[in-house]
Design a protein around this motif. Sequence first.
Motif, PDB file in Angstrom:
ATOM      1  N   GLN A  53       0.828  -1.212   0.000  1.00 13.54           N
ATOM      2  CA  GLN A  53       0.000   0.000   0.000  1.00 13.54           C
ATOM      3  C   GLN A  53       0.863   1.264   0.000  1.00 13.54           C
ATOM      4  N   THR A  54       1.925   1.250   0.816  1.00 17.14           N
ATOM      5  CA  THR A  54       2.800   2.421   0.910  1.00 17.14           C
ATOM      6  C   THR A  54       3.436   2.742  -0.435  1.00 17.14           C
ATOM      7  N   GLN A  55       3.923   1.688  -1.114  1.00 14.05           N
ATOM      8  CA  GLN A  55       4.590   1.894  -2.412  1.00 14.05           C
ATOM      9  C   GLN A  55       3.613   2.422  -3.466  1.00 14.05           C
ATOM     10  N   VAL A  56       2.411   1.842  -3.494  1.00 11.50           N
ATOM     11  CA  VAL A  56       1.418   2.277  -4.490  1.00 11.50           C
ATOM     12  C   VAL A  56       1.053   3.744  -4.278  1.00 11.50           C
ATOM     13  N   ASN A  57       0.793   4.101  -3.038  1.00  7.17           N
ATOM     14  CA  ASN A  57       0.396   5.491  -2.750  1.00  7.17           C
ATOM     15  C   ASN A  57       1.543   6.467  -2.994  1.00  7.17           C
ATOM     16  N   ALA A  58       2.785   5.991  -2.795  1.00  6.25           N
ATOM     17  CA  ALA A  58       3.927   6.856  -3.108  1.00  6.25           C
ATOM     18  C   ALA A  58       3.972   7.175  -4.594  1.00  6.25           C
ATOM     19  N   LEU A  59       3.707   6.190  -5.434  1.00  7.72           N
ATOM     20  CA  LEU A  59       3.681   6.407  -6.887  1.00  7.72           C
ATOM     21  C   LEU A  59       2.546   7.351  -7.281  1.00  7.72           C
ATOM     22  N   LEU A  60       1.349   7.135  -6.692  1.00  9.05           N
ATOM     23  CA  LEU A  60       0.201   7.971  -7.024  1.00  9.05           C
ATOM     24  C   LEU A  60       0.418   9.418  -6.584  1.00  9.05           C
TER      25      LEU A  60
END
Length: 653
Positions: free
Chosen positions: A191-198
Motif C-alpha cells: 500500500q505504501t509503495q502504491v500510494n507513493a507512486l500515485l
Amino acid sequence: MQERCKIGVVIGNANSPHAINIMKGIDQASKECDVQLMYFMNVSSPYTAQLYPPDTSIGWDYQKSAIYDYARYVKADVLIMTYGMMSIFMKSDYGKQYLEYFRNVPCVLINEQTDRPNWTSIIVDNYNGMYELVEHLVRDHGYHNFAFLAGPPGNTDACQRKRAFLDVMKKYDLPMDESHIETGDFSECVQTQVNALLDRIPNLQAIVCANDVMALTAYQECEKRGLHIGHDIAVTGFDDWERIRHVPVPITTIRQDSERSGYMAVYSALELARSGHGKNIVIPAKVCVRESCGCTCKQFSGFDQIENMGQKFVYEKQKNTVYRQKTWMVPMISRNMLIALQDREKFLKNALTPMSFFGVKTALLYVFRNPVEYNIEKGWEFPNTIYLVARQDGECVEVFDEYKNVASLEECGFSEEGSVRYQRKPSVFCLQSGSTQYGVLSVEITPEEVDMVYLISIQMANALMAYHTEKKRLSVQRERELLLEELRSKNEILNFVSERDELTQIKNRRGFMEQAMNMNRIYKNRKAIILFADMDGLKQINDNYGHAAGDIAICACADILKKAAGVHGIAGRLGGDEFALMMIGDETRAIELVETVRKEIAMYNAQGKNKFVIDMSVGCQIVLCTDELSIPMVLEKADKIMYEEKKKKGKAR
C-alpha cells in the motif's frame, strides 16, 4: 520391486497463490508417477514484518528459512526447489550459500536459472511476457506516463520482468527514472509503495505490477482515491491469479501456468534422477487482456456464465464459512495443550486430536530431547536424533513412550520401518518459537491446508515452549525441595549439636532452657516440678582417679536424671557438675521424683563397677506454668534449696 523415487520439495512462501498452484501440479504428477514426496515449506505473512520489524542485529531470515535446513538431512534422490520464492526472505549471501549445500544432489529449480550440468531449471518466459504486455499498453492504448511496481531485488522473475518493462520504455523513448519505480515483495503489503507512486507522479496513466498479488493491492488503492480502473488509470499484473479475474474490473495480466511448472518439475526430477543430466526449460507466458488496461472485453456470454458465477459465489461463501470455523478452532489447540501441561500423554493427545478437523490425513509429531537454540555465528545445529512422540491417523491418535521411538533426521517422514507409519506425501513444519526449535510436525495435506496447518504449528510450538518451561520449573522446584530437605536435615543435626551436651548426650543449658520454656507454654496453668542437682565429690574423683573417671561419674548422674525425667520430662546439664530436670507434677510427684533419684544413685553404687561412688544434692521447686514464669529464677531458688541440702551433708560445694 523397484523402490519409489524419493523427491524432496522445498517451497518458499507456500501460502501464496503461485506456490499453491505449483504444489497442485506436483501433486498431480506424483500420483501419475507414484513417487514419494516430502515437502519443506516456508509460510510467510508480510504483515508480521511490518508490525514487528526484525531485530537488525540478528536478522529475520534465519526464522523464515529454518525449515529449509531439514532438506539437507533427508536423503532424497532429487530435490525440487522454488528458489525464487525461497530467496525472498533470505539474506543476500545466504541464498547462494544454501544452494552450495546441494551441489552434488540432483536438483530441479523452479523460477530460477542454473548453469550446473546436474541441475534442471524451469522458468517462465518472464521477459517476453512482460514485454508484450507493456508494448500493448503503449502501442494499443497510447499510454506514455507509467509507473512500475517491481518485485524483490535479486529475484530472477522480478529482475527479468523489470528489464522487459524498461526495454519497452526505452524502445518507445518514454520518460522513465527511479521516481517512477517502487519495489515490493510480491505480497499484498505494498500500500505504501502504491500510494507513493500515485502521490509522486501527476497524471499517471498506468501502474504495471510485477505480479498479480501486488496488482490487486494497486487496484484497491486506486479505487480508494476514486479512480476508475481501466478508465482513469490502468493496472496490470503477472501470473493470472484466479482472484483478479473476478473483481468488478478484471485485471489484465500475463498467464504463467504455475501448475504446469510443478507438474513438469516432477517429470524433470525423474529424468534427472535417471540420467544425471539437467536442462533449462522455459514455459511460454501469454498476455491475458481484460478491462483493467482499458480494453473492452465481453465478460459474459449468456445465462450459463452468469449461473456459473452465482454457483462460484455460493461455493466461495461456503468455503469462507468453513475457513472461519477452522480459524476459530486453531487457538483451541494450544489452549487444550496448556490445560494438560503436567500430563504428558494428554498434552500430546490434545495436540493431534483436532488434526482431522483441519483436513489432515495423518500427522507425526517429532521432538528433540532438548530444544535446539539458534547460534548467531553457526546457525542451526541439530542433533543426530529426533523422537516420534505422537501419531494421528484419521480420528485415531496414539501417544508413544518418551524417547522410545528414536529416528534420525534423514528418516523423519521417509521411514517405513518399525512403528513409524509411512506417509506418501508428508509436509514438514518447524515447531519453532523465536530462536528455539522443539521439533517438527509432519502431515499429509493438500496445498489448500498449508496456511492453516502452519498456524497450528505455531500454536503447537508455543505450547511446547510452555511445556518445557513447566518441566524446567518442576525440575527446579524438585531440586529446591531436595536442597530444602537436605538443609532441614543439616539443621536438625546442627540443632542437635547446639542443644545437646557432647559428653552426656542430654540437653545442654541452651537446649534445656528452650525446652523448659516450650513446656511452660504447652502446659499452661498446670503445676510443674523443676529440680536442680549438683554432683557431690567430683573434685575428689578427678584428683584420685583422673578426669576420665570424673567424666564417667558425670555421665552416670546424667543417665539417672534422664531416666527419672522419662519421655515427657526434660533433663539437662547446665555446666560442669550442675544438672536440671523439669516435668509436669505436683508436690507428691516431687517427693517421688527425689526418692527415685536417690534409689537410682544407690543402685549404681551397689553394682560396684567403679572404684568411686557418686552422689548428688538436689533441690526442688513446684511452679505454675504461666506467661509470667521465669525458668532462670526458679532454677536459682532450686539451687538455694539444693545448697542447703549440701550443707546438711557437711560437704563443701
